[in-house]
Design a protein around this motif. Structure first.
Motif, PDB file in Angstrom:
ATOM      1  N   LYS A 189       2.539 -22.948 -20.239  1.00 31.09           N
ATOM      2  CA  LYS A 189       2.607 -22.181 -18.963  1.00 31.09           C
ATOM      3  C   LYS A 189       3.169 -20.919 -19.166  1.00 31.09           C
ATOM      4  O   LYS A 189       2.898 -19.868 -18.556  1.00 31.09           O
ATOM      5  CB  LYS A 189       3.830 -22.934 -18.038  1.00 31.09           C
ATOM      6  CG  LYS A 189       3.207 -24.342 -17.498  1.00 31.09           C
ATOM      7  CD  LYS A 189       2.130 -24.200 -16.490  1.00 31.09           C
ATOM      8  CE  LYS A 189       2.167 -25.117 -15.470  1.00 31.09           C
ATOM      9  NZ  LYS A 189       1.679 -26.594 -16.380  1.00 31.09           N
ATOM     10  N   GLU A 190       3.978 -20.720 -20.534  1.00 32.87           N
ATOM     11  CA  GLU A 190       4.720 -19.477 -20.597  1.00 32.87           C
ATOM     12  C   GLU A 190       4.385 -18.856 -22.093  1.00 32.87           C
ATOM     13  O   GLU A 190       4.363 -19.646 -22.947  1.00 32.87           O
ATOM     14  CB  GLU A 190       6.131 -19.393 -20.179  1.00 32.87           C
ATOM     15  CG  GLU A 190       6.913 -18.190 -20.452  1.00 32.87           C
ATOM     16  CD  GLU A 190       8.326 -18.155 -20.175  1.00 32.87           C
ATOM     17  OE1 GLU A 190       8.536 -18.436 -19.053  1.00 32.87           O
ATOM     18  OE2 GLU A 190       9.309 -17.917 -21.025  1.00 32.87           O
ATOM     19  N   ILE A 191       4.130 -17.649 -22.125  1.00 32.50           N
ATOM     20  CA  ILE A 191       3.878 -16.818 -23.399  1.00 32.50           C
ATOM     21  C   ILE A 191       4.960 -15.866 -23.480  1.00 32.50           C
ATOM     22  O   ILE A 191       5.279 -15.149 -22.679  1.00 32.50           O
ATOM     23  CB  ILE A 191       2.515 -16.250 -23.562  1.00 32.50           C
ATOM     24  CG1 ILE A 191       1.330 -17.114 -23.799  1.00 32.50           C
ATOM     25  CG2 ILE A 191       2.615 -15.248 -24.587  1.00 32.50           C
ATOM     26  CD1 ILE A 191       0.092 -16.580 -23.631  1.00 32.50           C
ATOM     27  N   VAL A 192       5.679 -15.817 -24.578  1.00 40.01           N
ATOM     28  CA  VAL A 192       6.587 -14.792 -25.022  1.00 40.01           C
ATOM     29  C   VAL A 192       6.067 -13.959 -26.064  1.00 40.01           C
ATOM     30  O   VAL A 192       5.728 -14.499 -27.187  1.00 40.01           O
ATOM     31  CB  VAL A 192       7.976 -15.610 -25.517  1.00 40.01           C
ATOM     32  CG1 VAL A 192       9.066 -14.401 -25.622  1.00 40.01           C
ATOM     33  CG2 VAL A 192       8.414 -16.432 -24.599  1.00 40.01           C
ATOM     34  N   LEU A 193       6.004 -12.754 -25.730  1.00 40.19           N
ATOM     35  CA  LEU A 193       5.229 -11.808 -26.552  1.00 40.19           C
ATOM     36  C   LEU A 193       6.239 -11.349 -27.740  1.00 40.19           C
ATOM     37  O   LEU A 193       7.695 -10.919 -27.406  1.00 40.19           O
ATOM     38  CB  LEU A 193       4.773 -10.719 -25.762  1.00 40.19           C
ATOM     39  CG  LEU A 193       3.612 -10.627 -24.909  1.00 40.19           C
ATOM     40  CD1 LEU A 193       3.418  -9.341 -24.324  1.00 40.19           C
ATOM     41  CD2 LEU A 193       2.629 -11.281 -25.505  1.00 40.19           C
ATOM     42  N   VAL A 222      -5.061 -12.401 -17.746  1.00 36.82           N
ATOM     43  CA  VAL A 222      -5.640 -13.861 -18.286  1.00 36.82           C
ATOM     44  C   VAL A 222      -5.294 -14.851 -17.573  1.00 36.82           C
ATOM     45  O   VAL A 222      -4.106 -15.139 -17.196  1.00 36.82           O
ATOM     46  CB  VAL A 222      -4.951 -13.736 -19.496  1.00 36.82           C
ATOM     47  CG1 VAL A 222      -5.142 -15.041 -20.323  1.00 36.82           C
ATOM     48  CG2 VAL A 222      -5.323 -12.805 -20.528  1.00 36.82           C
ATOM     49  N   GLU A 223      -6.238 -15.607 -17.122  1.00 36.92           N
ATOM     50  CA  GLU A 223      -6.160 -16.945 -16.000  1.00 36.92           C
ATOM     51  C   GLU A 223      -5.445 -17.940 -16.862  1.00 36.92           C
ATOM     52  O   GLU A 223      -5.891 -17.983 -18.057  1.00 36.92           O
ATOM     53  CB  GLU A 223      -7.543 -17.233 -15.734  1.00 36.92           C
ATOM     54  CG  GLU A 223      -8.172 -16.270 -14.770  1.00 36.92           C
ATOM     55  CD  GLU A 223      -7.448 -15.864 -13.414  1.00 36.92           C
ATOM     56  OE1 GLU A 223      -6.543 -16.694 -12.960  1.00 36.92           O
ATOM     57  OE2 GLU A 223      -7.589 -14.831 -12.887  1.00 36.92           O
ATOM     58  N   GLY A 224      -4.783 -18.816 -16.163  1.00 41.91           N
ATOM     59  CA  GLY A 224      -4.111 -20.013 -16.789  1.00 41.91           C
ATOM     60  C   GLY A 224      -3.006 -19.919 -17.416  1.00 41.91           C
ATOM     61  O   GLY A 224      -1.997 -20.884 -17.486  1.00 41.91           O
ATOM     62  N   ILE A 225      -2.431 -18.595 -17.530  1.00 43.51           N
ATOM     63  CA  ILE A 225      -0.986 -18.449 -17.966  1.00 43.51           C
ATOM     64  C   ILE A 225      -0.323 -18.028 -16.427  1.00 43.51           C
ATOM     65  O   ILE A 225      -0.551 -17.155 -16.013  1.00 43.51           O
ATOM     66  CB  ILE A 225      -0.979 -17.414 -19.374  1.00 43.51           C
ATOM     67  CG1 ILE A 225      -1.275 -17.897 -20.458  1.00 43.51           C
ATOM     68  CG2 ILE A 225       0.631 -17.063 -19.283  1.00 43.51           C
ATOM     69  CD1 ILE A 225      -0.645 -19.088 -21.304  1.00 43.51           C
ATOM     70  N   GLU A 226       0.899 -18.688 -16.661  1.00 42.65           N
ATOM     71  CA  GLU A 226       1.575 -18.808 -15.365  1.00 42.65           C
ATOM     72  C   GLU A 226       2.742 -17.554 -15.576  1.00 42.65           C
ATOM     73  O   GLU A 226       2.878 -16.601 -14.583  1.00 42.65           O
ATOM     74  CB  GLU A 226       2.473 -19.983 -14.976  1.00 42.65           C
ATOM     75  CG  GLU A 226       1.593 -21.303 -14.747  1.00 42.65           C
ATOM     76  CD  GLU A 226       1.035 -21.045 -13.351  1.00 42.65           C
ATOM     77  OE1 GLU A 226       1.419 -20.606 -12.459  1.00 42.65           O
ATOM     78  OE2 GLU A 226       0.147 -22.097 -13.120  1.00 42.65           O
ATOM     79  N   ARG A 227       3.287 -17.464 -16.816  1.00 40.68           N
ATOM     80  CA  ARG A 227       4.297 -16.356 -16.996  1.00 40.68           C
ATOM     81  C   ARG A 227       3.822 -15.727 -18.333  1.00 40.68           C
ATOM     82  O   ARG A 227       3.862 -16.381 -19.162  1.00 40.68           O
ATOM     83  CB  ARG A 227       5.429 -17.058 -16.983  1.00 40.68           C
ATOM     84  CG  ARG A 227       5.990 -17.817 -15.737  1.00 40.68           C
ATOM     85  CD  ARG A 227       7.487 -18.308 -15.904  1.00 40.68           C
ATOM     86  NE  ARG A 227       7.962 -18.872 -14.596  1.00 40.68           N
ATOM     87  CZ  ARG A 227       9.175 -19.620 -14.749  1.00 40.68           C
ATOM     88  NH1 ARG A 227       9.799 -19.477 -15.625  1.00 40.68           N
ATOM     89  NH2 ARG A 227       9.737 -19.955 -13.426  1.00 40.68           N
ATOM     90  N   ILE A 228       4.384 -14.543 -18.510  1.00 40.69           N
ATOM     91  CA  ILE A 228       4.336 -13.766 -19.676  1.00 40.69           C
ATOM     92  C   ILE A 228       5.640 -12.879 -19.919  1.00 40.69           C
ATOM     93  O   ILE A 228       6.223 -12.295 -18.910  1.00 40.69           O
ATOM     94  CB  ILE A 228       3.098 -12.611 -19.851  1.00 40.69           C
ATOM     95  CG1 ILE A 228       1.873 -13.563 -19.677  1.00 40.69           C
ATOM     96  CG2 ILE A 228       3.541 -11.992 -21.283  1.00 40.69           C
ATOM     97  CD1 ILE A 228       0.698 -12.608 -19.870  1.00 40.69           C
TER      98      ILE A 228
END
Length: 439
Positions: A189-193, A222-228
């Motif tokens: 659900k979440e990507i951390v750059l 980008v669809e599908g990722i809730e949080r960045i």
């Protein structure tokens, strides 16, 4: 089936790279196991930011051999690039791989026979300067650390990272977007750059091809990722356009971690930082103007050479007055091959420890005040797969850590909750909004 286990020291970037190295072993037919399971191969990914990390490497080697006395031990990471000969002398170490070699680790480990002397594969860091290797973490299905940039061109006087990781270089926007889509499809659900100098994204083959802001705008679609979440960004690279974009973004969350290092312009000059404290004040004011509930974290170093008591109190007062949410406090430690190690005005160890303690107390005060300001608000929490004393934890978009009664159905789910109470131990208890409305 041969077994491999990992131990990671240091930053989020190291965790993303360890995970990628783990997949190389899986592809080669190894089973990845827990550290305590007695593996055939142990890979220790090291850090060089503090002296403590160097000492910890030795301790982890001893621990690995306690669980598997005949295991093949390989050391990779920043410490391995900087001091390969020193690591090769550690009892029990079989192989040391530098920055250019660590992602070829499976090629190098063809024979697990322990030899009398450790093998070193390490070349000058200049060899990796234009070579970006992508990495991302998998295993925590709640969030993924996605590496988009590596290396640094900033010659801060206390830092060994440019020596350990080379010059600034980045992935392409197209590659990052494709990887983000794959991560989304896996259910994260979440990507951390992550990166060494994330805001400097966009350099390839020594030339600037695009900017971090270009990547931010592309990832927001980008669809599908809730949080960045942006892991850390230098204040001079955090532009007003990035701040304003995040304020209205579909996916980027209101949370910035912005290294300061010192609130004294004199010390910032000695550190060779690329800003003065006035710019930092402007950045915080801008963020709070467009995102009043934004969480702002700060890196700060205490005990830098030449830091007088007056300089430290200058930093303390500066931080005390800033509208920030928490601190990451680092006690300065001398690093070989850095300009700061040769500077006059060395601060006594006991004084460094005292100053660190003062800032840790200030950080606790700041975090409690920030959490308290959020009590009564409604927020979205991404719950994690942990359980402690019957409670589970999660984070709001603006990085408030909350706890709720454990419910396996809520793991990796985003729930709208009301923040109802700050407990004595500094945790925030929540109630589901439906319950709140019913009562």
């Amino acid at each position: 089936m041969k077994k491999v286990a990992f131990y990671t020291l240091g930053c989020k970037l190291n965790f993303s790279e360890t995970s990628t190295i783990g997949r190389l072993f899986t592809d080669a037919g190894y089973a990845v196991v827990d550290f305590t399971d007695g593996a055939d191969v142990y890979v220790i990914n090291t850090c060089s930011v503090t002296e403590h990390a160097d000492k910890k490497c030795r301790k982890v080697v001893k621990e690995a051999l306690k669980y598997a006395p005949h295991a093949y031990v390989t050391i990779v990471g920043c410490y391995a690039q900087l001091k390969p000969a020193e690591i090769a002398e550690i009892e029990g170490v079989d192989m040391v791989l530098g920055a250019a070699e660590k992602f070829r680790i499976v090629e190098f480990i063809s024979d697990l026979t322990k030899q009398p002397k450790a093998v070193v594969h390490q070349q000058n860091i200049e060899k990796v300067n234009h070579n970006f290797i992508a990495a991302y973490s998998i295993g925590d299905r709640t969030r993924t650390f996605l590496k988009v940039q590596d290396g640094c061109d900033y010659p801060c006087t206390y830092c060994t990272i440019p020596l350990a990781r080379g010059g600034s270089r980045s992935d392409t926007i197209e590659n990052v977007i494709n990887r983000a889509r794959q991560i989304a499809e896996s259910g994260v659900k979440e990507i951390v750059l992550t990166g060494v100098n994330l805001g400097d994204f966009g350099i390839r083959n020594g030339e600037r091809e695009d900017k971090f802001f270009d990547l931010v705008k592309a990832l927001d679609e980008v669809e599908g990722i809730e949080r960045i979440r942006i892991s850390s960004i230098e204040p001079n690279l955090l532009s007003n356009e990035i701040v304003e974009f995040v304020a209205t973004s579909k996916r980027f969350v209101p949370h910035f971690h912005i290294p300061l290092q010192s609130g004294s312009n004199k010390i910032l000059g000695l550190m060779r930082r690329r800003y003065q404290r006035e710019l930092y004040t402007e950045r915080v004011a801008k963020i709070k103007a467009v995102m009043p509930n934004c969480c702002i974290g700060v890196d700060v170093i205490v005990g830098f050479p030449g830091e007088t008591q007056e300089d430290f109190l200058d930093t303390y007062q500066f931080l005390n007055e800033l509208d920030i949410s928490y601190l990451h406090v680092f006690t300065y430690s001398e690093r070989e091959q850095t300009a700061a190690a040769e500077m006059k005005g060395r601060v006594a160890g006991s004084t460094r420890a005292e100053r660190s303690k003062m800032l840790h107390i200030l950080s606790d005060k700041k975090r409690r005040a920030f959490y308290q300001s959020q009590i009564g608000t409604v927020g979205e929490v991404l719950f994690e797969d942990d359980q402690k004393n019957g409670f589970m934890h999660g984070f709001t978009k603006n990085y408030v850590k909350v706890k709720a009664k454990y419910d396996p159905v809520m793991v990796n789910e985003i729930k709208t909750v009301k923040l109802v109470e700050l407990t004595a131990d500094g945790e925030v208890e929540v109630a589901e909004t439906a319950e709140v409305l019913a009562h």
